[in-house]
Enzyme design. Sequence first.
Site, PDB file in Angstrom:
ATOM      1  N   ASP A 167      -4.433  -0.768 -36.967  1.00  0.00           N
ATOM      2  CA  ASP A 167      -4.769  -1.857 -37.884  1.00  0.00           C
ATOM      3  C   ASP A 167      -5.699  -1.391 -38.996  1.00  0.00           C
ATOM      4  O   ASP A 167      -5.596  -1.859 -40.129  1.00  0.00           O
ATOM      5  CB  ASP A 167      -5.396  -3.023 -37.110  1.00  0.00           C
ATOM      6  CG  ASP A 167      -4.326  -3.886 -36.459  1.00  0.00           C
ATOM      7  OD1 ASP A 167      -3.303  -4.160 -37.120  1.00  0.00           O
ATOM      8  OD2 ASP A 167      -4.487  -4.265 -35.290  1.00  0.00           O
TER       9      ASP A 167
ATOM     10  N   GLU B 262     -11.396  -2.174 -36.528  1.00  0.00           N
ATOM     11  CA  GLU B 262     -10.019  -2.058 -37.037  1.00  0.00           C
ATOM     12  C   GLU B 262      -9.844  -2.815 -38.348  1.00  0.00           C
ATOM     13  O   GLU B 262      -8.715  -3.008 -38.797  1.00  0.00           O
ATOM     14  CB  GLU B 262      -9.001  -2.486 -35.978  1.00  0.00           C
ATOM     15  CG  GLU B 262      -9.249  -3.825 -35.339  1.00  0.00           C
ATOM     16  CD  GLU B 262      -8.256  -4.152 -34.218  1.00  0.00           C
ATOM     17  OE1 GLU B 262      -7.229  -3.467 -34.074  1.00  0.00           O
ATOM     18  OE2 GLU B 262      -8.525  -5.126 -33.488  1.00  0.00           O
TER      19      GLU B 262
ATOM     20  N   HIS C 165       0.827  -1.206   0.000  1.00  0.00           N
ATOM     21  CA  HIS C 165       0.000   0.000   0.000  1.00  0.00           C
ATOM     22  C   HIS C 165       0.856   1.249   0.000  1.00  0.00           C
ATOM     23  O   HIS C 165       0.475   2.271  -0.558  1.00  0.00           O
ATOM     24  CB  HIS C 165      -0.941  -0.003   1.210  1.00  0.00           C
ATOM     25  CG  HIS C 165      -2.154  -0.834   0.982  1.00  0.00           C
ATOM     26  ND1 HIS C 165      -2.386  -2.004   1.641  1.00  0.00           N
ATOM     27  CD2 HIS C 165      -3.180  -0.668   0.132  1.00  0.00           C
ATOM     28  CE1 HIS C 165      -3.508  -2.528   1.214  1.00  0.00           C
ATOM     29  NE2 HIS C 165      -4.014  -1.735   0.298  1.00  0.00           N
TER      30      HIS C 165
END
Length: 547
Positions: free
Chosen positions: A453, A429, A188
């Site tokens: 793409d 894409e 943490h």
Amino acid sequence: MRVYKGKSVFGGTAVGKICVYQKDEQQVRRVKVEDTQKEKDRYHSASETAMEQLRALYEKALKEVGEHNAAVFEVHQMMLEDDDFIESVENIIELQEVNAEYAVAVTGENFAQVFAAMDDEYMRGRAADVKDISERLLAVLSGKGTGGIQGEEPVIVLADDLAPSETVQMDKDKVLSFVTVHGSLNSHTAILARTMGIPALVGTDIPLDGIVDGKLAIVDGANGCIYVEPDEDTVAEMLERKNKEEEKKRLLQTLKGKKNITLDGQEVMLYANIGNIKDLAMVIQNDAGGIGLFRSEFIYLEADDFPDEEEQFQIYKKVAETMAGKRVIIRTLDIGADKKCDYFKMEAEENPALGCRAIRICLTRPEIFKTQLRALLRASAFGNIAVMYPMITSLWEIRRIKEIVEEVKKELEEQCIEYGNPDQGVMIETPASVMISGELAKEVDFFSIGTNDLTQYTLAIDRQNPKLDEFYDSHHPAVLEMIRMVTENAHKAGIWAGICGELEADLQLTREFLAMGVDELSVSPKQILPIRKIVLETDVSEYIRNR
Ligand code: PEP
Ligand code: MG
């Protein structure tokens, strides 16, 4: 100059003197007592005081580092109220007729050892939390405070380890950086340091003695090291880097917290692309409204074998929790083409970019897909997760995917495993998905246009081939027209459309995308604020009139 390596929790550069942080270690003695009831009362009253302190710490942390990160102090409160813990302290006092301090110290040590021996990494991390609460109880019982930084000058805090409560209690104006000898990247304290945006190193191989105390040092978060008594060249280099960072920070400060609204009132979602859980710090630091693309295949690429459901679940859950209710779009694995994974044992292909990649693997090897979907559905019970499918070309694919998702939900239901109902979207894409986007839009909750793409497939240019760079025109009118068309089709069907390919970070196109009505831009975290700046300075109607 001496250089010590560590693991960087948060980048950035800090220059200042080292302050070796001394904990007020509680010296606990075992004292025989006659009145055991009195010791138990002392313990309960100390526990109440500790509880009040933790409540106050929670409130402080809530304001400074947000709800999710403040939650550690709620965990501490729960630990204080834990029946097993209380029973153990009371039993030791009663049976051994000893003082409360001793009973608390022994219980804290025992419980910490139990946590430390657990298989689960998260649970192991809780050992530090148990130690933290027993230290707190001991401090209250002995009437002493907890350790702190002396003096007014901001320092690089060097410690063996730091408990979350110690980290949050420190006066931030006095801390330039945290450097610890121990501590994990998942602790943490590390999470808090990241969220506070303080350069920090853990696991640093540096001596914790008077030799370094008070010495000038530079924490180089980018390279994960600390230079003690740096030479002139290093100081000059680091100061130059620091100045650049300060410049960026100034921009960051002025734009942080602002909505992404144009001068004429059009709002756009600015999300971040990530490939790894480690990128989350940058996401938070740069004030992203959510995560627009988590490339989950990196989890596979970093592994030697298929990551199992639990491993994936923990990662997705952590991302969702850290983003604390903001949307997290996780793309299912996009393996194939350039992203190869040996253990998938894929057959060699003539044209891998046109071959068995992404959703095609998932639909032909559903056992791989289902493992990921189970992890995603389970994690979505812990935050605002949305799932996105890559390389879609046909309607039947998304319909089949939705059937598989329903099968997975049914299985989880039967096994009484908690899961959520994430939004589902597709990446646009391929030119085919653009052309059927009107129909696709009726099947999903959102679109995210993958221009990397989309450009490759539209222009028939291998995006991996540097020799074709001059032909790879990312501003090609065909690609831009496709983005416009997809956005229009999304809106007609009442869903939103975003862009998550590299093109969205092209600042020259931000106004154009706004004019098209694109709802979301997902960029690398560092690009968020520069794009926000353009959004804030743009009048979309004027831009449309003049273009
Ligand atoms: C894209 O194709 O534009 C995209 C965001 O996905 P990737 O770059 O990972 O293929
Ligand atoms: Mg892609």
